[in-house]
Design a protein around this motif. Structure first.
Motif, PDB file in Angstrom:
ATOM      1  N   ASN B 222      45.212  36.056  31.448  1.00  0.00           N
ATOM      2  CA  ASN B 222      44.312  37.160  31.790  1.00  0.00           C
ATOM      3  C   ASN B 222      43.328  36.752  32.891  1.00  0.00           C
ATOM      4  O   ASN B 222      42.368  36.007  32.653  1.00  0.00           O
ATOM      5  CB  ASN B 222      43.562  37.622  30.528  1.00  0.00           C
ATOM      6  CG  ASN B 222      42.847  38.932  30.739  1.00  0.00           C
ATOM      7  OD1 ASN B 222      42.081  39.069  31.687  1.00  0.00           O
ATOM      8  ND2 ASN B 222      43.110  39.903  29.875  1.00  0.00           N
ATOM      9  N   SER B 223      43.535  37.292  34.064  1.00  0.00           N
ATOM     10  CA  SER B 223      42.697  36.948  35.215  1.00  0.00           C
ATOM     11  C   SER B 223      41.274  37.491  35.095  1.00  0.00           C
ATOM     12  O   SER B 223      40.338  36.902  35.642  1.00  0.00           O
ATOM     13  CB  SER B 223      43.305  37.531  36.500  1.00  0.00           C
ATOM     14  OG  SER B 223      44.535  36.942  36.769  1.00  0.00           O
ATOM     15  N   VAL B 224      41.128  38.613  34.412  1.00  0.00           N
ATOM     16  CA  VAL B 224      39.802  39.228  34.325  1.00  0.00           C
ATOM     17  C   VAL B 224      38.868  38.354  33.490  1.00  0.00           C
ATOM     18  O   VAL B 224      37.703  38.153  33.832  1.00  0.00           O
ATOM     19  CB  VAL B 224      39.886  40.647  33.750  1.00  0.00           C
ATOM     20  CG1 VAL B 224      38.509  41.296  33.733  1.00  0.00           C
ATOM     21  CG2 VAL B 224      40.863  41.496  34.534  1.00  0.00           C
ATOM     22  N   PHE B 225      39.409  37.837  32.394  1.00  0.00           N
ATOM     23  CA  PHE B 225      38.563  36.965  31.573  1.00  0.00           C
ATOM     24  C   PHE B 225      38.223  35.681  32.320  1.00  0.00           C
ATOM     25  O   PHE B 225      37.098  35.197  32.249  1.00  0.00           O
ATOM     26  CB  PHE B 225      39.246  36.676  30.235  1.00  0.00           C
ATOM     27  CG  PHE B 225      39.342  37.883  29.336  1.00  0.00           C
ATOM     28  CD1 PHE B 225      38.270  38.755  29.200  1.00  0.00           C
ATOM     29  CD2 PHE B 225      40.495  38.155  28.625  1.00  0.00           C
ATOM     30  CE1 PHE B 225      38.348  39.880  28.382  1.00  0.00           C
ATOM     31  CE2 PHE B 225      40.585  39.273  27.795  1.00  0.00           C
ATOM     32  CZ  PHE B 225      39.515  40.131  27.671  1.00  0.00           C
ATOM     33  N   PHE B 226      39.203  35.160  33.045  1.00  0.00           N
ATOM     34  CA  PHE B 226      38.921  33.957  33.835  1.00  0.00           C
ATOM     35  C   PHE B 226      37.790  34.218  34.839  1.00  0.00           C
ATOM     36  O   PHE B 226      36.814  33.475  34.912  1.00  0.00           O
ATOM     37  CB  PHE B 226      40.191  33.504  34.564  1.00  0.00           C
ATOM     38  CG  PHE B 226      39.959  32.399  35.556  1.00  0.00           C
ATOM     39  CD1 PHE B 226      39.781  31.097  35.127  1.00  0.00           C
ATOM     40  CD2 PHE B 226      39.868  32.665  36.923  1.00  0.00           C
ATOM     41  CE1 PHE B 226      39.538  30.076  36.038  1.00  0.00           C
ATOM     42  CE2 PHE B 226      39.627  31.655  37.843  1.00  0.00           C
ATOM     43  CZ  PHE B 226      39.463  30.356  37.395  1.00  0.00           C
ATOM     44  N   MET B 227      37.914  35.288  35.593  1.00  0.00           N
ATOM     45  CA  MET B 227      36.891  35.633  36.584  1.00  0.00           C
ATOM     46  C   MET B 227      35.535  35.863  35.929  1.00  0.00           C
ATOM     47  O   MET B 227      34.500  35.396  36.418  1.00  0.00           O
ATOM     48  CB  MET B 227      37.343  36.868  37.363  1.00  0.00           C
ATOM     49  CG  MET B 227      36.383  37.405  38.392  1.00  0.00           C
ATOM     50  SD  MET B 227      35.128  38.547  37.739  1.00  0.00           S
ATOM     51  CE  MET B 227      36.126  39.896  37.133  1.00  0.00           C
ATOM     52  N   SER B 228      35.537  36.576  34.830  1.00  0.00           N
ATOM     53  CA  SER B 228      34.269  36.814  34.122  1.00  0.00           C
ATOM     54  C   SER B 228      33.649  35.496  33.698  1.00  0.00           C
ATOM     55  O   SER B 228      32.425  35.316  33.773  1.00  0.00           O
ATOM     56  CB  SER B 228      34.508  37.693  32.889  1.00  0.00           C
ATOM     57  OG  SER B 228      35.039  38.938  33.250  1.00  0.00           O
ATOM     58  N   GLY B 229      34.479  34.589  33.245  1.00  0.00           N
ATOM     59  CA  GLY B 229      33.977  33.277  32.845  1.00  0.00           C
ATOM     60  C   GLY B 229      33.330  32.545  34.001  1.00  0.00           C
ATOM     61  O   GLY B 229      32.250  31.961  33.862  1.00  0.00           O
ATOM     62  N   VAL B 230      33.977  32.585  35.153  1.00  0.00           N
ATOM     63  CA  VAL B 230      33.425  31.891  36.319  1.00  0.00           C
ATOM     64  C   VAL B 230      32.051  32.462  36.684  1.00  0.00           C
ATOM     65  O   VAL B 230      31.080  31.721  36.877  1.00  0.00           O
ATOM     66  CB  VAL B 230      34.384  32.011  37.523  1.00  0.00           C
ATOM     67  CG1 VAL B 230      33.710  31.528  38.807  1.00  0.00           C
ATOM     68  CG2 VAL B 230      35.667  31.230  37.264  1.00  0.00           C
TER      69      VAL B 230
END
Lengths: 472, 472, 472
Positions: B222-230
């Motif tokens: 899931n790219s969205v969760f990764f981006m949100s994490g960053v």
């Protein structure tokens, strides 16, 4: 002399800054509640939850602006010849500053903080009644709660004229101490939990939740949103709890930050112990009952919230160990309380708000009555009652008698009576008018499809208009 | 005179408020790490990550409360006749204030900040060992790390009695300067990265990650969760880095905010340059190697984190350009370092914590030794060493000799030895006891199904009990 | 005397702390915009949005650091014999402090706040041009906007030397008042909205968005991310709006916090009324047009943002009721404006940035000109113009003449001319060079697959390398 008054002047600005920042963190609890609830509903109701949590803030803010603040803190007063503030309003309700008319600019920052508290109370309910309540009903109760139920109740305990307030200046304190619900385990969480339980009860369970009286699994659809909600709420508690202290410096320039920091430590330890204890307890119980080893996210997350809510009210008055034990209590009570409401009461509370906020909020009011330390109470409320003579009461298990406990039990009964007395008839009236619950067909199709124009999640193959045909 | 002391008094409250707010932002890094890791694992392990990141905070907080603070900062001392604080503890470990007993209220706010630092260190590891470690092992190491490994090490460098501390008052400074690890590129990030690498190494790779020694793609879900994490981690860094300064005003009322703001600027530029450089570098390398044009989210996100970690330790002592160059270094090192650990070391570190926190944390300790500017170091540490005579050392490439570099290299070796010396045997012991890794069958089914009661994501068609049969 | 100056000294630190914290909240708007946009695109473009929003911050930060600040605020000045600052730069552009060279440390905190403003302007655009713009084009315009277009424009209105600035000290004020765009409804939101519209127009609509000139539904894929974006932006507005006041205490130690709190209240009421009014209006319109009952999340969310943007510029100068009415205006304008751009202009603006930021930003500049209250304007700008003689102008509907309205209309025209005059040729040039838009095949496959190495969401069955073949 001019320097001293200058000092006093800018110190109030610093305190306002502290309270505002805290209020912004509390606002994030809106997103926290939204995501927690989204995670615990089924996919067919996701969009309704998203909308409801934006509307909590919006309709709730309008209600609190128009009426709420006025009923809570709109106390008529004048300043007498000695420069003292003399309040004239009654012990039950405020009566001015509707829509912030004739509002003292100096209190702007307090309004912001009270506003985010009011909408937090409203949002607690949204999860409990998820997946089957009509949106209109939701809109109405959010307004009703923030404009009337919650403000009147907070007047009683937090206004300097309220009948249960420990800072009451217009009459005797309840039992000689007033009720200690400093940060709102009662006025926010227990009230929210009671209203949530009332709503879920009058609504009745989701179709299929009970078969022959036996609860059926109806698990939430997304663990990541649930977890995000828990951690955002935890973050928000760092505004909610310390921010309620209302200042980071005493108005005379003397130290106060340690009280604020103590609130943050209580919050941390309450959450830490609540999470671990609930997780462990569920592991052991499940092992014994079913032989399976399950480390359950749901338990850890809600356990942490339970722990934080038990220590909320008295967070500024506990030794760290007392907050830690409060967290343990919260963590241990989650499972039995939620099982009780599900299996015995047959309540379908989708997010266990009745337990997390209701049960643990009630425990929080008791915890402050039991474990508030003398010196710490004095840092917040002063060494004497407003009469300037009677020493402040403090926690029973800290060496005082049970005065505060008595006052707090009365307060718990008053909150229960008022909240249920208002919300149960309110929900029943909506039910009688056919405005409370969606039809069984709409519920099975999902409220997103039947009331909100389509599904919350679409893949690229989805076709056709999804939002009412006008646009998108 | 009374006015001066009044000023001094409330200034400490303002500083406490600043540190507390910073600490709350650092707490959000828990959610940042959680979402980043969730995004990078496969769906079958999502719920375990969600749980682990709540437990980081919870079990880690308990560990730090019971033991951690005491080992790190529980220094016995007395105040002598001149009003000076005289420390009596040794250079290796603190020895009092377990469970915050006999705790000075004035330090409450410091505890909160150190607590969120400790749990940040713990959470770094969770991503590296994802998808195959037993939950029990996770619980134990989170406690072990926050109660023992991390606190002892921070005593060495951040306590006024530690052997490597530049503020040491109980003996000579290491090489005459002490090690400069001001904000924790070393003590937090490198230690976290080392422990992460140790865990991933002892565990071994996920089944199927290497076939015949060649790494196989095992992308996150899931790219969205990764981006949100960053972005949440970036937000948290604005608490982590500036907050470590510990004050926004000097205790005597003189200016300090520019040091804090400098930390924020270093953080921004480190992240900006790290993200863009890593993105560009990967684009070029991929173009050359495969002919394809790929603008890779993963690179931009981890590159930004690498850039921020390189400038973390010395963020308060860099000219903006030095932070920008640090960001470039972080952005450039991400790809080669992660390829090295994956292809050469054959390490299956799911989130590249070894590179992002380990490699870049190490670089951060060196960067402070190289580029700390004299006047800026003095704003933080004073113009002289604690002896009141020797001028403070500063960065080699800023005109001083290599003293700080020498001390920092010793510090890097010490951290490496201590962390690996503790964590490798710890993980091996768990492995020997059969408590480290889930069985291959459980791993293939996913740890969510085998240990956490079911899948993280459910659609409405899911049936049956998913959480152990007791409820939901 | 030393005490007074000491007071002045640490007050500037307190103000810096306030501005920095506000800036961190504004940074969270990056995540807010990212999630809002992710929610409104189709799954095939999710990863590109995630990357673009990290790159907004990164490339935008680099652009603002290298050039932006210098063009905006790099005014040459000297301090004359009386200790006054004498500015020498011109009314159109700043000329020094590139890459923060020769930067006054005292202004570090201001740089941080201006940086997050610049990247907010850049990120507004990313949603409008989603799903079909080449990533290279995005990278270039983010840099161009933050390095040139936005900074020059902010010099005009916010620098003490700008031709439209109400604080101009180097020449006469525009129409005798200067333009009042205090918080940036114009310079940030309207400029962002205009650039977004220009980009979407030059790009042309997504394939299939219009068939025979009739818009086809192309709904976003995830309501939860949209809702999260809205609430995070709301949270960020509590940094954006109050933080722009630049201080929480007046430099002389007198009260200022009420102005900051007023900004927070305006923001709250703008959002609350905007959300509820847009929701209600859409319900009624849809009911009339289609007979269906739809409570639409999209409307509530964007309506809340519209309401907040209408009250942004003058948030510190409105009575609460004026902010409430501003919110109502924002809520009512969302639907007609977005229908206008979609059906009449045939603009495919994926997130309605043209309406939310463009239309409502423009209204915000007008709203400040109409409803700024005299005493409140004076709290921010002083009782007189910089000449020390002419009384400050204030809002037309608050009793003054239409001077500010005139200046603000000129300012709106100037912003429109400059922004479109820069961005339309810029986007056309990229189009002519074939660097603006992906090919139809790449668009149908999705930019994630064609430019970013694979899909944003993977399930465990996905196979093969997804990120360019080098790793993962």
């Amino acid at each position: 002399a001019p320097l001293v008054s200058q000092g006093t002047s800018f110190i109030s600005d610093i305190n306002a800054s502290f309270v505002l920042t805290s209020g912004y963190l509390v606002f994030m609890m809106q997103l926290g509640f939204a995501l927690l609830t989204v995670g615990l509903v089924r996919t067919r109701s996701v969009k309704s939850i998203c909308l409801k949590n934006i509307i909590d803030a919006s309709a709730g803010g309008i209600g609190y602006w128009l009426f709420g603040w006025a009923f809570a803190y709109g106390d008529p007063f004048y300043v007498d010849d000695n420069g003292s503030t003399v309040y004239q309003s009654n012990a039950f309700i405020g009566s001015q500053q509707f829509a912030m008319s004739d509002f003292d600019q100096f209190n702007y920052y307090k309004w912001l903080f009270q506003f985010v508290f009011a909408i937090s109370t409203a949002t607690i309910i949204s999860g409990a009644v998820a997946e089957r309540m009509k949106f209109q009903a939701y809109l109405l109760y959010a307004f009703f709660l923030t404009a009337w139920v919650y403000p009147v109740l907070t007047h009683w305990v937090w206004s300097p004229t309220g009948w249960a307030s420990p800072t009451r200046v217009t009459g005797p304190l309840l039992l000689g101490s007033g009720a200690y619900d400093t940060v709102g385990s009662g006025a926010v969480h227990m009230v929210g939990g009671l209203a949530a339980g009332a709503g879920a009860w009058v609504l009745g369970p989701r179709t299929g939740r009970f078969i022959n009286g036996k609860p059926q699994p109806m698990p939430g659809h997304n663990s990541v949103f649930f977890m995000s909600g828990v951690l955002l709420l935890w973050f928000g508690f760092y505004g909610f709890n310390p921010g309620t202290m209302g200042q980071i410096i005493n108005p005379d320039g003397s130290h106060f930050a340690e009280v604020v920091a103590r609130c943050a430590i209580s919050t941390s330890l309450g959450g830490c112990f609540g999470g671990v204890v609930a997780l462990m307890q569920y592991f052991v119980v499940t092992k014994i009952r079913t032989g399976r080893s399950v480390w359950d996210l749901h338990q850890a997350g809600n356990g942490a919230l339970c722990g934080m809510i038990v220590i909320t009210s008295g967070c500024g008055t506990f030794e760290p160990w007392a907050a830690a034990v409060g967290g343990i209590v919260g963590g241990m009570v989650y499972l039995p309380s939620s099982l009780f409401f599900l299996h015995i009461v047959k309540l379908d509370d989708v997010v266990d708000a009745t337990t997390v906020h209701g049960t643990c909020g009630c425990l929080g009011v008791l915890w402050e009555a039991l474990l508030s330390k003398q010196g710490f109470v004095e840092q917040i409320y002063g060494t004497t009652n407003p009469d300037g003579i009677t020493p402040r009461h403090y926690g029973w298990w800290q060496g005082d008698n049970a005065t505060v406990l008595g006052a707090n039990v009365i307060w718990i009964l008053a909150m229960t009576g008022w909240t249920l007395g208002m919300m149960v008839p309110f929900f029943y009236a909506l039910k009688l008018l056919g405005q409370l619950r969606v039809s069984p067909e709409e519920e099975m199709a999902g409220v997103d499809a039947s009331h909100h124009g389509g599904a919350a999640y679409l893949d690229d193959m989805s076709e056709g208009s999804t939002k009412g045909g006008l646009m998108y």
